[in-house]
Design a protein around this motif. Structure first.
Motif, PDB file in Angstrom:
ATOM      1  N   GLU A 140     -13.262 -16.381 -13.320  1.00 57.18           N
ATOM      2  CA  GLU A 140     -13.334 -15.433 -14.436  1.00 57.18           C
ATOM      3  C   GLU A 140     -14.762 -15.307 -14.979  1.00 57.18           C
ATOM      4  OE1 GLU A 140     -10.384 -16.147 -17.422  1.00 57.18           O
ATOM      5  OE2 GLU A 140      -8.724 -15.801 -16.041  1.00 57.18           O
ATOM      6  N   LEU A 141     -15.544 -16.353 -14.835  1.00 56.71           N
ATOM      7  CA  LEU A 141     -16.969 -16.259 -15.189  1.00 56.71           C
ATOM      8  C   LEU A 141     -17.667 -15.297 -14.229  1.00 56.71           C
ATOM      9  CD1 LEU A 141     -18.563 -19.714 -16.119  1.00 56.71           C
ATOM     10  CD2 LEU A 141     -18.754 -17.558 -17.352  1.00 56.71           C
ATOM     11  N   ALA A 142     -17.353 -15.445 -12.947  1.00 58.80           N
ATOM     12  CA  ALA A 142     -17.930 -14.530 -11.954  1.00 58.80           C
ATOM     13  C   ALA A 142     -17.535 -13.095 -12.267  1.00 58.80           C
ATOM     14  CB  ALA A 142     -17.459 -14.917 -10.557  1.00 58.80           C
ATOM     15  N   SER A 143     -16.275 -12.907 -12.676  1.00 59.74           N
ATOM     16  CA  SER A 143     -15.810 -11.572 -13.041  1.00 59.74           C
ATOM     17  C   SER A 143     -16.622 -10.998 -14.199  1.00 59.74           C
ATOM     18  CB  SER A 143     -14.327 -11.632 -13.414  1.00 59.74           C
ATOM     19  OG  SER A 143     -13.876 -10.401 -13.906  1.00 59.74           O
ATOM     20  N   SER A 144     -16.899 -11.840 -15.217  1.00 56.13           N
ATOM     21  CA  SER A 144     -17.709 -11.379 -16.354  1.00 56.13           C
ATOM     22  C   SER A 144     -19.113 -10.998 -15.929  1.00 56.13           C
ATOM     23  CB  SER A 144     -17.767 -12.467 -17.435  1.00 56.13           C
ATOM     24  OG  SER A 144     -16.630 -12.442 -18.254  1.00 56.13           O
ATOM     25  N   LYS A 201     -19.046 -10.364 -25.331  1.00 65.22           N
ATOM     26  CA  LYS A 201     -18.163 -11.205 -26.148  1.00 65.22           C
ATOM     27  C   LYS A 201     -17.227 -12.016 -25.251  1.00 65.22           C
ATOM     28  CE  LYS A 201     -18.077  -8.534 -30.467  1.00 65.22           C
ATOM     29  NZ  LYS A 201     -17.235  -7.763 -31.422  1.00 65.22           N
ATOM     30  N   SER A 202     -16.702 -11.357 -24.242  1.00 66.19           N
ATOM     31  CA  SER A 202     -15.830 -12.038 -23.286  1.00 66.19           C
ATOM     32  C   SER A 202     -16.584 -13.156 -22.563  1.00 66.19           C
ATOM     33  CB  SER A 202     -15.297 -11.025 -22.263  1.00 66.19           C
ATOM     34  OG  SER A 202     -14.491 -11.659 -21.300  1.00 66.19           O
ATOM     35  N   LEU A 203     -17.790 -12.846 -22.093  1.00 64.57           N
ATOM     36  CA  LEU A 203     -18.598 -13.837 -21.384  1.00 64.57           C
ATOM     37  C   LEU A 203     -18.921 -15.028 -22.272  1.00 64.57           C
ATOM     38  CD1 LEU A 203     -20.317 -14.803 -19.009  1.00 64.57           C
ATOM     39  CD2 LEU A 203     -22.203 -13.398 -19.896  1.00 64.57           C
ATOM     40  N   LYS A 204     -19.250 -14.785 -23.531  1.00 65.56           N
ATOM     41  CA  LYS A 204     -19.596 -15.859 -24.463  1.00 65.56           C
ATOM     42  C   LYS A 204     -18.461 -16.872 -24.587  1.00 65.56           C
ATOM     43  CE  LYS A 204     -21.573 -16.523 -29.101  1.00 65.56           C
ATOM     44  NZ  LYS A 204     -21.956 -15.834 -30.374  1.00 65.56           N
ATOM     45  N   ILE A 205     -17.235 -16.365 -24.678  1.00 59.99           N
ATOM     46  CA  ILE A 205     -16.070 -17.255 -24.748  1.00 59.99           C
ATOM     47  C   ILE A 205     -15.890 -18.001 -23.429  1.00 59.99           C
ATOM     48  CG2 ILE A 205     -13.558 -17.347 -24.964  1.00 59.99           C
ATOM     49  CD1 ILE A 205     -13.757 -14.922 -26.846  1.00 59.99           C
ATOM     50  N   ARG A 206     -15.978 -17.287 -22.331  1.00 54.35           N
ATOM     51  CA  ARG A 206     -15.746 -17.906 -21.023  1.00 54.35           C
ATOM     52  C   ARG A 206     -16.774 -18.979 -20.698  1.00 54.35           C
ATOM     53  NH1 ARG A 206     -13.812 -12.406 -17.717  1.00 54.35           N
ATOM     54  NH2 ARG A 206     -11.612 -12.595 -18.316  1.00 54.35           N
ATOM     55  N   GLU A 207     -18.019 -18.762 -21.099  1.00 54.66           N
ATOM     56  CA  GLU A 207     -19.046 -19.770 -20.833  1.00 54.66           C
ATOM     57  C   GLU A 207     -18.770 -21.064 -21.592  1.00 54.66           C
ATOM     58  OE1 GLU A 207     -23.072 -17.399 -19.516  1.00 54.66           O
ATOM     59  OE2 GLU A 207     -22.661 -17.518 -21.651  1.00 54.66           O
ATOM     60  N   LYS A 208     -18.128 -20.939 -22.761  1.00 58.73           N
ATOM     61  CA  LYS A 208     -17.775 -22.134 -23.540  1.00 58.73           C
ATOM     62  C   LYS A 208     -16.479 -22.779 -23.054  1.00 58.73           C
ATOM     63  CE  LYS A 208     -20.023 -20.748 -27.881  1.00 58.73           C
ATOM     64  NZ  LYS A 208     -19.815 -20.355 -29.294  1.00 58.73           N
ATOM     65  N   LEU A 221      -4.649 -16.865 -31.765  1.00 63.34           N
ATOM     66  CA  LEU A 221      -5.373 -17.780 -30.872  1.00 63.34           C
ATOM     67  C   LEU A 221      -6.651 -18.307 -31.508  1.00 63.34           C
ATOM     68  CD1 LEU A 221      -5.115 -15.703 -27.562  1.00 63.34           C
ATOM     69  CD2 LEU A 221      -3.669 -17.617 -28.252  1.00 63.34           C
ATOM     70  N   PRO A 222      -7.090 -19.500 -31.089  1.00 67.20           N
ATOM     71  CA  PRO A 222      -8.406 -19.976 -31.539  1.00 67.20           C
ATOM     72  C   PRO A 222      -9.506 -19.084 -30.992  1.00 67.20           C
ATOM     73  CG  PRO A 222      -7.489 -21.423 -29.854  1.00 67.20           C
ATOM     74  CD  PRO A 222      -6.398 -20.464 -30.225  1.00 67.20           C
ATOM     75  N   PRO A 223     -10.668 -19.056 -31.653  1.00 73.67           N
ATOM     76  CA  PRO A 223     -11.702 -18.058 -31.307  1.00 73.67           C
ATOM     77  C   PRO A 223     -12.280 -18.179 -29.908  1.00 73.67           C
ATOM     78  CG  PRO A 223     -12.506 -19.634 -32.938  1.00 73.67           C
ATOM     79  CD  PRO A 223     -11.047 -19.861 -32.822  1.00 73.67           C
ATOM     80  N   ASN A 224     -12.141 -19.324 -29.252  1.00 78.64           N
ATOM     81  CA  ASN A 224     -12.685 -19.472 -27.900  1.00 78.64           C
ATOM     82  C   ASN A 224     -11.589 -19.570 -26.840  1.00 78.64           C
ATOM     83  OD1 ASN A 224     -15.448 -19.364 -28.520  1.00 78.64           O
ATOM     84  ND2 ASN A 224     -15.436 -21.501 -29.179  1.00 78.64           N
ATOM     85  N   HIS A 225     -10.410 -19.015 -27.135  1.00 81.12           N
ATOM     86  CA  HIS A 225      -9.314 -19.069 -26.174  1.00 81.12           C
ATOM     87  C   HIS A 225      -9.569 -18.088 -25.021  1.00 81.12           C
ATOM     88  CE1 HIS A 225      -5.260 -18.900 -24.501  1.00 81.12           C
ATOM     89  NE2 HIS A 225      -4.980 -19.982 -25.208  1.00 81.12           N
ATOM     90  N   PRO A 226      -9.317 -18.515 -23.765  1.00 75.12           N
ATOM     91  CA  PRO A 226      -9.558 -17.621 -22.617  1.00 75.12           C
ATOM     92  C   PRO A 226      -8.812 -16.288 -22.693  1.00 75.12           C
ATOM     93  CG  PRO A 226      -9.250 -19.871 -21.858  1.00 75.12           C
ATOM     94  CD  PRO A 226      -8.953 -19.882 -23.332  1.00 75.12           C
ATOM     95  N   ASN A 227      -7.612 -16.276 -23.302  1.00 73.33           N
ATOM     96  CA  ASN A 227      -6.880 -15.009 -23.404  1.00 73.33           C
ATOM     97  C   ASN A 227      -7.590 -13.995 -24.292  1.00 73.33           C
ATOM     98  OD1 ASN A 227      -4.945 -16.071 -21.766  1.00 73.33           O
ATOM     99  ND2 ASN A 227      -3.323 -16.134 -23.286  1.00 73.33           N
TER     100      ASN A 227
END
Length: 268
Positions: free
Chosen positions: A154-158, A139-146, A106-112
């Motif tokens: 999922e942002l709320a979850s983070s 790390k998870s939050l950083k991807i999700r914010e982008k 996956l690309p580095p900012n993929h939600p999965n």
């Protein structure tokens, strides 16, 4: 709530056809085992879910290339079952196997990939390694914010997960910041009587309670209870939690007022 017995009935009908029509290592047979396993997982029968997920994995390991996403899905599902069973070391092994595939595929900012970091973080949190959990949740939050819109669940979850870690670490000010960020999303994204909104009020109330602001804690616990009384059946465990939290907050507030009153009288 899903009608799991009905889902199971139809998945098993499909599976019988696949078993007769397909060779034993066909990928569709793996999908079928996976589907039935997921129903058992959702029903809380983790040993049966594990048995079926492992059958699915066995086929996929033979039929698919080593970095195939469906292999990652199998590792992830097995990891989730072990986590639900409380076997965190085994959960970690399988979550990390899935993560290695995601990193390559996956690309580095993929939600999965964000979800994968989140899953591993949750295991470390449950193991009490809060610094490692925080690292992975961030790390998870950083991807999700982008990658996600600003009010995505999922942002709320983070935000909620990070808040929980800070609460467990005793950093209540930071916990409050992240719980409130999560709450702002829930308020915009959810109907006013949604159980997740009640949980959010409860989380914020717990932080205020730990900070010694019992009147503020009581305010949020009562908001949580109001939703739960409307949204949940009368014998739901979350209702019992709300009643318990309110009683404790009231008692703490009474004791606090007595202590403050005593101190004031000593100063007179």
């Amino acid at each position: 709530m899903g009608d799991y017995p009905k889902a199971l009935e139809f998945y098993e009908k499909a599976h019988k056809i696949y078993e007769k029509a397909l060779p034993p290592n066909h990928p569709n047979l793996a999908i079928s085992y996976n589907n039935i396993g997921t129903v058992y997982k959702n029903m809380g029968d983790y040993s049966k879910a594990l048995e079926l997920y492992e059958k699915s994995l066995k086929i996929r390991e033979k039929a698919l290339p080593p970095n195939h996403p469906e292999l990652a899905s199998s590792y992830n599902n097995i990891g989730q079952v072990y986590k639900n069973m409380g076997d965190y070391l085994k959960a970690l092994v399988f979550y990390e196997k899935a993560h290695k595939i995601f990193e390559k595929a996956l690309p580095p900012n993929h939600p999965n990939l964000a979800t994968s970091y989140n899953n591993i973080g949750a295991v470390y949190k449950n193991m009490g390694d809060y610094s490692k959990a925080l690292e992975l949740y961030e790390k998870s939050l950083k991807i999700r914010e982008k990658a996600l819109p600003p009010n995505h669940p999922e942002l709320a979850s983070s935000y909620n997960n990070i808040g929980q870690v800070y609460k467990n670490m005793g950093d209540y000010s930071k916990a409050l910041i992240f719980y409130e960020k999560a709450h702002q999303i829930f308020e915009k994204a959810l109907p006013p009587n949604h159980p997740n909104l009640a949980t959010s009020y409860n989380n914020i109330g717990a932080v205020y309670n730990n900070m010694g602001d019992y009147s503020k804690a009581l305010e949020f616990y009562e908001k949580s209870l109001k939703i739960r009384e409307k949204a949940l059946p009368p014998n739901h465990p979350d209702l019992a939690t709300s009643y318990n939290n309110i009683v404790l907050a009231v008692l703490d507030l009474v004791v606090y007022d007595i202590i403050v009153d005593s101190i004031q009288h000593e100063g007179d």
